[in-house]
Design an enzyme around this catalytic site. Structure first.
Site, PDB file in Angstrom:
ATOM      1  N   ALA A   1       0.839  -1.200   0.000  1.00 42.63           N
ATOM      2  CA  ALA A   1       0.000   0.000   0.000  1.00 42.63           C
ATOM      3  C   ALA A   1       0.875   1.252   0.000  1.00 42.63           C
ATOM      4  O   ALA A   1       1.995   1.244   0.507  1.00 42.63           O
ATOM      5  CB  ALA A   1      -0.907  -0.013   1.223  1.00 42.63           C
ATOM      6  N   HIS A   2       0.349   2.308  -0.580  1.00 47.41           N
ATOM      7  CA  HIS A   2       1.076   3.581  -0.670  1.00 47.41           C
ATOM      8  C   HIS A   2       0.195   4.699  -0.141  1.00 47.41           C
ATOM      9  O   HIS A   2      -0.979   4.764  -0.486  1.00 47.41           O
ATOM     10  CB  HIS A   2       1.451   3.863  -2.125  1.00 47.41           C
ATOM     11  N   PRO A   3       0.721   5.585   0.666  1.00 49.82           N
ATOM     12  CA  PRO A   3       2.083   5.590   1.197  1.00 49.82           C
ATOM     13  C   PRO A   3       2.152   4.859   2.532  1.00 49.82           C
ATOM     14  O   PRO A   3       1.404   5.159   3.451  1.00 49.82           O
ATOM     15  CB  PRO A   3       2.368   7.077   1.386  1.00 49.82           C
TER      16      PRO A   3
ATOM     17  N   GLU B   1       6.739   0.064   2.407  1.00 48.33           N
ATOM     18  CA  GLU B   1       7.308   0.171   1.068  1.00 48.33           C
ATOM     19  C   GLU B   1       8.836   0.208   1.110  1.00 48.33           C
ATOM     20  O   GLU B   1       9.489  -0.136   0.126  1.00 48.33           O
ATOM     21  CB  GLU B   1       6.802   1.422   0.359  1.00 48.33           C
TER      22      GLU B   1
END
Length: 109
Positions: A86-88, A92
């Site tokens: 998932a972003h943000p 990550e």
């Protein structure tokens, strides 16, 4: 830290590659103004299997679980690199370190 350190694999004569990603380049870390630290992954040079993960960050305890699970099930750096994170999110950073180990360069750094 989870798994082997770089010193461990050197001493054992295991061929390896490194991928790292600074928290200063992670979007969520920047948003949270918490950019100190980095993620470093150690993968077998030939098989790409994850051998060790080092996370130095205020959220390391929340990130190491994905790395531990991946190592337990014999995942490669490419496996994690190809998972949609998932972003943000700070997670990550692990993906980006794995991209760097697998492909030679992180996407967002």
């Amino acid at each position: 830290r989870g798994g082997k350190s770089e010193e461990d694999v050197k001493a054992a004569g295991i061929p390896y590659k490194i991928g790292s990603f600074p928290m200063a380049a992670n979007s969520r870390s920047k948003t949270n103004m918490d950019t100190d630290g980095m993620v470093k992954v150690i993968a077998h040079k030939d098989t790409d299997r994850l051998l060790g993960v080092h996370i130095v960050a205020s959220v390391a305890g929340e990130l190491i679980n994905e790395a531990a699970l991946a190592m337990e099930y014999g995942a490669s750096a490419e496996d994690i690199a190809r998972v949609c994170h998932a972003h943000p999110t700070v997670s990550e950073a692990l993906k980006e370190a794995c991209v760097a180990a697998y492909a030679g360069k992180a996407i967002n750094f």
